[in-house]
Design a protein around this motif. Sequence first.
Motif, mmCIF file in Angstrom:
data_model
loop_
_atom_site.group_PDB
_atom_site.id
_atom_site.type_symbol
_atom_site.label_atom_id
_atom_site.label_comp_id
_atom_site.label_asym_id
_atom_site.label_seq_id
_atom_site.Cartn_x
_atom_site.Cartn_y
_atom_site.Cartn_z
ATOM 1 N N LEU A 373 20.680 68.567 -4.276
ATOM 2 C CA LEU A 373 22.108 68.460 -4.588
ATOM 3 C C LEU A 373 22.928 68.799 -3.341
ATOM 4 C CD1 LEU A 373 24.055 67.866 -6.888
ATOM 5 C CD2 LEU A 373 23.902 70.265 -7.571
ATOM 6 N N LYS A 374 23.563 67.793 -2.772
ATOM 7 C CA LYS A 374 24.293 67.992 -1.521
ATOM 8 C C LYS A 374 25.689 68.560 -1.740
ATOM 9 C CE LYS A 374 20.741 66.480 0.582
ATOM 10 N NZ LYS A 374 19.822 67.499 1.150
ATOM 11 N N ASP A 375 26.334 68.098 -2.800
ATOM 12 C CA ASP A 375 27.692 68.580 -3.071
ATOM 13 C C ASP A 375 27.970 68.398 -4.552
ATOM 14 O OD1 ASP A 375 30.276 69.520 -2.890
ATOM 15 O OD2 ASP A 375 31.093 67.642 -2.101
ATOM 16 N N GLY A 376 27.847 69.471 -5.319
ATOM 17 C CA GLY A 376 28.015 69.322 -6.754
ATOM 18 C C GLY A 376 28.013 70.647 -7.482
ATOM 19 N N ILE A 377 27.620 70.591 -8.747
ATOM 20 C CA ILE A 377 27.646 71.733 -9.654
ATOM 21 C C ILE A 377 26.255 71.926 -10.260
ATOM 22 C CG2 ILE A 377 28.582 72.602 -11.845
ATOM 23 C CD1 ILE A 377 30.604 72.733 -9.664
ATOM 24 N N TYR A 378 25.855 73.182 -10.395
ATOM 25 C CA TYR A 378 24.631 73.535 -11.112
ATOM 26 C C TYR A 378 25.062 74.252 -12.388
ATOM 27 C CZ TYR A 378 20.106 75.846 -12.046
ATOM 28 O OH TYR A 378 18.941 76.302 -12.614
ATOM 29 N N ALA A 379 24.924 73.578 -13.537
ATOM 30 C CA ALA A 379 25.400 74.107 -14.811
ATOM 31 C C ALA A 379 24.224 74.600 -15.644
ATOM 32 C CB ALA A 379 26.171 73.035 -15.577
ATOM 33 N N VAL A 380 24.260 75.868 -16.031
ATOM 34 C CA VAL A 380 23.150 76.450 -16.789
ATOM 35 C C VAL A 380 23.574 76.952 -18.161
ATOM 36 C CG1 VAL A 380 21.864 77.049 -14.723
ATOM 37 C CG2 VAL A 380 23.458 78.700 -15.688
ATOM 38 N N GLY A 381 24.879 76.996 -18.442
ATOM 39 C CA GLY A 381 25.358 77.435 -19.742
ATOM 40 C C GLY A 381 26.519 76.574 -20.216
ATOM 41 N N PHE A 382 26.534 76.258 -21.505
ATOM 42 C CA PHE A 382 27.588 75.412 -22.062
ATOM 43 C C PHE A 382 28.215 76.052 -23.281
ATOM 44 C CE2 PHE A 382 25.221 72.229 -19.689
ATOM 45 C CZ PHE A 382 26.238 71.449 -19.146
ATOM 46 N N GLY A 383 29.496 75.761 -23.469
ATOM 47 C CA GLY A 383 30.190 76.160 -24.676
ATOM 48 C C GLY A 383 30.399 74.956 -25.559
ATOM 49 N N GLY A 384 31.645 74.724 -25.952
ATOM 50 C CA GLY A 384 31.937 73.619 -26.857
ATOM 51 C C GLY A 384 31.882 72.273 -26.168
ATOM 52 N N GLY A 385 31.638 71.242 -26.964
ATOM 53 C CA GLY A 385 31.629 69.874 -26.458
ATOM 54 C C GLY A 385 31.967 68.911 -27.574
ATOM 55 N N GLN A 386 32.324 67.697 -27.198
ATOM 56 C CA GLN A 386 32.607 66.667 -28.187
ATOM 57 C C GLN A 386 32.252 65.301 -27.619
ATOM 58 O OE1 GLN A 386 36.779 67.159 -29.030
ATOM 59 N NE2 GLN A 386 37.438 66.299 -27.082
ATOM 60 N N VAL A 387 32.002 64.357 -28.537
ATOM 61 C CA VAL A 387 31.597 63.022 -28.118
ATOM 62 C C VAL A 387 32.247 61.994 -29.026
ATOM 63 C CG1 VAL A 387 29.538 63.052 -29.577
ATOM 64 C CG2 VAL A 387 29.603 61.541 -27.586
ATOM 65 N N ASP A 388 32.583 60.844 -28.461
ATOM 66 C CA ASP A 388 33.048 59.693 -29.221
ATOM 67 C C ASP A 388 31.837 58.782 -29.436
ATOM 68 O OD1 ASP A 388 34.068 57.237 -30.082
ATOM 69 O OD2 ASP A 388 35.917 57.449 -28.935
ATOM 70 N N ILE A 389 31.373 58.691 -30.680
ATOM 71 C CA ILE A 389 30.145 57.954 -30.971
ATOM 72 C C ILE A 389 30.248 56.489 -30.563
ATOM 73 C CG2 ILE A 389 28.569 57.246 -32.807
ATOM 74 C CD1 ILE A 389 28.456 60.195 -32.159
ATOM 75 N N SER A 397 32.413 71.931 -21.851
ATOM 76 C CA SER A 397 32.866 73.053 -21.034
ATOM 77 C C SER A 397 31.668 73.904 -20.632
ATOM 78 C CB SER A 397 33.879 73.904 -21.807
ATOM 79 O OG SER A 397 33.292 74.419 -22.987
ATOM 80 N N CYS A 398 31.660 74.346 -19.385
ATOM 81 C CA CYS A 398 30.571 75.172 -18.869
ATOM 82 C C CYS A 398 30.914 76.647 -19.014
ATOM 83 C CB CYS A 398 30.315 74.860 -17.396
ATOM 84 S SG CYS A 398 29.869 73.144 -17.048
ATOM 85 N N THR A 399 29.970 77.435 -19.493
ATOM 86 C CA THR A 399 30.154 78.883 -19.569
ATOM 87 C C THR A 399 29.483 79.603 -18.405
ATOM 88 O OG1 THR A 399 28.205 79.073 -20.995
ATOM 89 C CG2 THR A 399 30.340 78.849 -22.080
ATOM 90 N N GLU A 400 28.567 78.938 -17.728
ATOM 91 C CA GLU A 400 27.949 79.485 -16.507
ATOM 92 C C GLU A 400 27.592 78.320 -15.597
ATOM 93 O OE1 GLU A 400 24.237 82.257 -14.873
ATOM 94 O OE2 GLU A 400 24.411 81.813 -17.021
ATOM 95 N N ALA A 401 28.212 78.259 -14.445
ATOM 96 C CA ALA A 401 27.966 77.168 -13.508
ATOM 97 C C ALA A 401 28.197 77.658 -12.089
ATOM 98 C CB ALA A 401 28.884 75.979 -13.809
ATOM 99 N N TYR A 402 27.594 76.961 -11.122
ATOM 100 C CA TYR A 402 27.651 77.376 -9.720
ATOM 101 C C TYR A 402 27.967 76.178 -8.830
ATOM 102 C CZ TYR A 402 25.136 81.405 -11.602
ATOM 103 O OH TYR A 402 24.770 82.495 -12.352
ATOM 104 N N ARG A 403 28.663 76.440 -7.766
ATOM 105 C CA ARG A 403 28.921 75.434 -6.740
ATOM 106 C C ARG A 403 27.668 75.300 -5.891
ATOM 107 N NH1 ARG A 403 30.894 71.255 -4.613
ATOM 108 N NH2 ARG A 403 32.844 71.230 -3.436
ATOM 109 N N VAL A 404 27.258 74.070 -5.620
ATOM 110 C CA VAL A 404 26.105 73.816 -4.756
ATOM 111 C C VAL A 404 26.538 72.907 -3.617
ATOM 112 C CG1 VAL A 404 23.761 72.902 -4.602
ATOM 113 C CG2 VAL A 404 24.508 74.058 -6.697
ATOM 114 N N GLN A 405 26.239 73.314 -2.390
ATOM 115 C CA GLN A 405 26.517 72.505 -1.205
ATOM 116 C C GLN A 405 25.308 72.544 -0.284
ATOM 117 O OE1 GLN A 405 30.336 74.538 -0.273
ATOM 118 N NE2 GLN A 405 31.260 72.492 -0.354
ATOM 119 N N ASN A 406 24.891 71.346 0.141
ATOM 120 C CA ASN A 406 23.723 71.221 1.010
ATOM 121 C C ASN A 406 22.492 71.925 0.434
ATOM 122 O OD1 ASN A 406 25.148 69.738 3.026
ATOM 123 N ND2 ASN A 406 26.075 71.661 3.720
#
Length: 473
Positions: A373-389, A397-406
Amino acid sequence: MPDAPFRPFETALDQDQALAQLRAAVAGADDGELFLERRRSEVISFDDGRVRTASYDASEGFGLRAVRGETAGYAHSTEISEAALRRAVQTARLAVGDGGGSLADAPMATNQRLYTDENPMEGAAFPVKIDTLREIDAFARGLDARVVQVSATLAASIQEVEILRPEGTLVRDVRPMTRLNVAVIVEENGRRETGSMGGGGRIGLDGLIARDHWQRAAREALRIALVNLEAVPAPAGEMDVALGAGWPGILLHEAVGHGLEGDFNRKKTSAFAELMGQRVASKGVTVLDDGTIPDRRGSISVDDEGTPSGKNVLIEDGILVGYMQDRQNARLMGVRPTGNGRRQSHAHIPMPRMTNTYMLGGQADPADIVAELKDGIYAVGFGGGQVDITNGKFVFSCTEAYRVQNGKIGAPVKGATLIGDGPAAMRQIKAIGNDMALDPGIGNCGKQGQWVPVGVGQPTLLMGGLTVGGSAA
């Protein structure tokens, strides 16, 4: 509190009379059943140093269904009696009319038992439950001086069902459920953040109230809260995202799982409708819905129509190979039921629902996935979500996430949301980890106003082209 075995026919209904009434309801119909239920539940919450709630609920009732074609007549009552059943027959018959259909084949019989039939509420005395919650509160506060509030909840329930089929088959299932949740709020320099950890399943209370278990949960809740205390505003824009193993499978559940339920595909309202046999995901992506995993939160020995639960492959190596089916949609689509006919209670009609939905692991080392992952997010925890079928578009929404670069994990980020659509996201999976894990037993799924317990899981994934919503430019 002990109870006599669940015997609704012996205590309130004569089985032969009930069968006669059921057959009258489904005469000329394609299908139907009498679903009887008794449910008991207990919830104890300890919040801010004292018992906040201590509730016990008990309910019982029946639901009677008659199905003809795409129409279903349904009547339910909290009174289990012959008089109430006769009234229900009149209502259910409205869907059948003067039809001359023939009943579908009965579900296959099974002796599988995936969990204990013991009442988990009897696994510990009430004072022991209170003392355990009080210990959790004291332990969590003692871990760090920044802890300002602790909430701990212990919940246990047992659902006992009997399903009478028109051919005379009587199916019984006893379904326990337990859960322990710990939430911690920390404060530093006027900033407050929270973290929570929970889990459970169709198990007794012993494992949940064991000291080593709840201490791990409290430490994990505190760790998440302290991570969020250091979080910086999340970036925004389109970028690659690495998803952790286990609970992040909730994204798979929402973005893909619902779209693979039979009713949405029969009605052609799913983004996956009419794609059977086609590629809908990257090579290597295999997704299953499996209600047969012992003791899991989403598992069911039989579904709420009496069909044994199954281990159903939905996507195999990227190719769509199956949908989740109840009896009605399976019959209308010319396929077999898959054991996914579920309902919230006797007051609800069954429909195709997920059980434990997960993606199989691949070959990649999780550390190597993050390193890509050169430039992005590492998401390890999630809260609520919704989808249009209809189009598969989702927001999480992420409850635990980290910035990743290089390839380097940097600061935790706050306020990150993941936006995309399921079919496109499945085709943008670039790497699949070898660390597939199931969630700790915390999932609930809503559909058309009904809630049922579910499980999710996945390995670490690298997914390209998601939109990350955040507060940083």
